[in-house]
Write an enzyme that holds these catalytic residues in place. Structure first.
Site, PDB file in Angstrom:
ATOM      1  CG  ASN A  16     -54.704  29.756 -12.989  1.00 22.41           C
ATOM      2  OD1 ASN A  16     -55.983  29.071 -12.995  1.00 22.41           O
ATOM      3  ND2 ASN A  16     -54.645  30.724 -13.805  1.00 22.41           N
ATOM      4  CB  VAL A  55     -50.356  28.738 -13.368  1.00 19.69           C
ATOM      5  CG1 VAL A  55     -50.214  29.469 -12.274  1.00 19.69           C
ATOM      6  CG2 VAL A  55     -50.388  29.595 -14.562  1.00 19.69           C
ATOM      7  CG  ASP A 108     -43.895  34.749 -13.878  1.00 20.42           C
ATOM      8  OD1 ASP A 108     -44.042  34.157 -14.694  1.00 20.42           O
ATOM      9  OD2 ASP A 108     -44.015  34.604 -12.741  1.00 20.42           O
ATOM     10  CB  SER A 110     -44.871   9.651  10.525  1.00 17.36           C
ATOM     11  OG  SER A 110     -43.998   8.774  11.253  1.00 17.36           O
TER      12      SER A 110
END
Lengths: 419, 122
Positions: A51, A57, A67, A107
């Site tokens: 969301n 959220v 929830d 990396s």
């Protein structure tokens, strides 16, 4: 000269530059550092937001009121079981010791990869370049396939899975709880420039397993006189302590931090120097020794210490890497922090090579073919396998319990909304 | 981008073009168009590729037709530059003739070019 100097592109360019510099998502409407967009530091890098207009959220948080009404932690588990009126999050996740995985890396951790098909004329086709835009907007990294936070199945065909994959398999409540806080060129020295992008709230989130994996850039640089540019053990100690102090004030209590040592990179030259680089395979005219020398001449060689024909220099670089690993080991055994326990694991590349050779492989097959420097997908997954097994054997509490409700979660929520 | 990155980018691209022509037994012009045709439209990659072909293509064709290697081509096009203390950086084995004379020959080819569409210093 510069596409970003076009007036209508200036603003968007600045926003992209800032997103890359700060390692935060480009598209993040609610500014919770999680995104619904894959690249530009989006969900390829950290769990997808479910969301993007609600800051409360995001993946990794403790559920809000179990929830009942919405999936506040984006793990795909929410609502109430109509049979007994118990919220699913409570039924399946309470006491299951959920936790996320966070990589502080370079990396190699972000899985830097330039596909050889992009440079190999005989293999080139339209299909070769389909993933070019996505790779460019991920800074030529493929974190979605990396050994620590990768959530897609390997493209290399080996069965080993990333650490996130295993953690999710162990407890489905951990779904989407991953963050790759990693950057090309990152080292113990410059981590402070982007560690703020880490998203973890001490008060409202689940604990996390943090892997500190700066495996090369403290000894690798492109300076002609490379040794004085390397991090010293004293600097390393100070840098890592600064990072750990930061983590102690941001990680929820009960977290774990694992320090990776630096590998011995002498195998790079030993395995590659007389082999042909992808650009030299057609006419047998460019070896890796030539390629490294060309990069060095342009001051673009990412590791003048190890990617060098000078054996003394390669040995010196390995010695410094060992000293830095010993510093990390010392920190792990002597320092304590209130909110996490601390461990050290070697980055034993020779053991990964042995694993690979037992399967009939060659050491050069573990190195990125185009840059001749980074560990490839297979090497990253073999390393993940080693680390997982070591943790499971020596510090099993780090991984949390296996969730006995995993199959029921699958039954009710399927793929939990995918990644 | 630093001069080194421009040089590396040029050498890689010209090498790929040269090898595409070799693999498909085609002209350099066709090889460049083939490479652009492989690129996706996203991020203006295809457009940028055709723009580069339009700008540098005719010079690259002339130089590769003279059997110059990619690194010589990129020095002649000034994507690679020799610094005050920097040696000539080359990826491919040095040409049989001396590097300086190979480069001079390449520059002459470009001087004869009537199609220069870009400032060399750019």
């Amino acid at each position: 000269r510069n596409i970003c100097s076009l007036p209508f592109l200036t603003k968007i360019c600045q926003k992209i530059e800032l997103s890359i510099k700060k390692a935060v998502p480009f598209k993040d409407i609610d500014s919770d550092k999680h995104s619904v967009f894959p690249t530009l530091r989006g969900y390829h890098w950290r769990g997808r937001d479910c969301n993007d207009s609600d800051k409360t959220v995001y993946p990794g948080r403790r559920p809000d009121n179990w929830d009942i009404h919405q999936d506040s932690n984006c793990n795909g588990i929410w609502g109430i079981d109509p049979k007994d009126g118990i919220p699913y999050e409570k039924k399946f996740c309470e006491g299951s010791q959920p936790r996320g995985i966070i990589l502080l890396g370079d990396s190699a951790g972000a899985h830097f990869h330039i596909p050889p098909e992009w440079l190999t004329a005989s293999q080139m086709s339209v299909n070769s370049f389909l993933n070019l835009p996505s790779a460019l907007t991920d800074e030529l990294n493929w974190p979605q396939l990396s050994g620590v936070t990768g959530f897609l199945d390997s493209t290399s065909g080996i069965e080993e899975k990333s650490i996130y994959h295993r953690l999710r398999k162990r407890n489905h409540c951990n779904h989407r709880d991953y963050q790759s806080i990693s950057k090309n060129g990152a080292s113990s020295r410059n981590l402070k420039n982007f560690i703020e992008s880490l998203s973890r709230n001490q008060a409202s989130d689940h604990p996390a397993i943090v892997l500190y994996a700066m495996i090369g850039n403290d000894v690798c640089n492109s300076k002609a006189d490379t040794v004085p540019e390397m991090t010293t053990p004293e600097q390393m100690y100070a840098n890592v302590m600064q990072t750990l102090t930061h983590l102690n004030s941001h990680l929820p209590n009960g977290s774990h931090v694992i320090l990776y040592g630096l590998p011995d990179g002498t195998f790079l030259w030993d395995s590659l120097h007389n082999r042909y680089h992808p650009l030299g395979q057609l006419n047998k005219d460019v070896t890796y020794a030539q390629f490294f020398s060309f990069l060095r001449c342009l001051q673009l060689n990412p590791c003048n210490g190890w990617m060098s024909s000078n054996k003394t220099l390669r040995t010196l670089t390995s010695e410094r890497a060992e000293q830095l690993s010993n510093t990390l080991k010392k920190i792990a055994t002597t320092e304590t922090f209130a909110n996490f326990d601390l461990f050290y694991v070697d980055f034993a590349f020779h053991e990964i090579i042995e694993d690979w050779q037992k399967r009939g492989g060659q050491p050069w097959q573990l190195i990125e073919p185009v840059d001749g420097f980074h560990p490839n997908e297979v090497a990253s997954l073999l390393q993940a396998n080693r680390v997982w097994e070591k943790i499971q054997l020596q510090w099993p509490h780090v991984l949390g319990k296996e969730n006995p409700f995993n199959s029921q979660i699958e039954e009710v929520f399927g793929d939990q909304g995918g990644h | 981008y630093s001069h080194g990155q421009s040089c590396l980018g040029c050498v890689v691209l010209v090498s790929v073009i040269e090898q595409l022509a070799e693999v498909h037994n085609s002209s350099v012009q066709v090889a460049m168009e083939r490479l652009c045709s492989y690129l996706p439209e996203k991020l203006f990659l295809k457009t940028a590729c055709y723009f580069l072909v339009q700008t540098f293509g005719s010079d690259i064709i002339k130089l590769l037709d003279e059997a110059m290697k990619a690194d010589v081509v990129c020095y002649a096009l000034e994507f690679c530059k020799r610094g005050a203390v920097q040696p000539q950086c080359h990826l491919y084995p040095l040409p049989q003739e001396a590097w300086e004379s190979a480069l001079e020959k390449a520059r002459q080819v470009l001087r004869r070019s009537s199609t220069m569409k870009y400032p060399r210093s750019g």
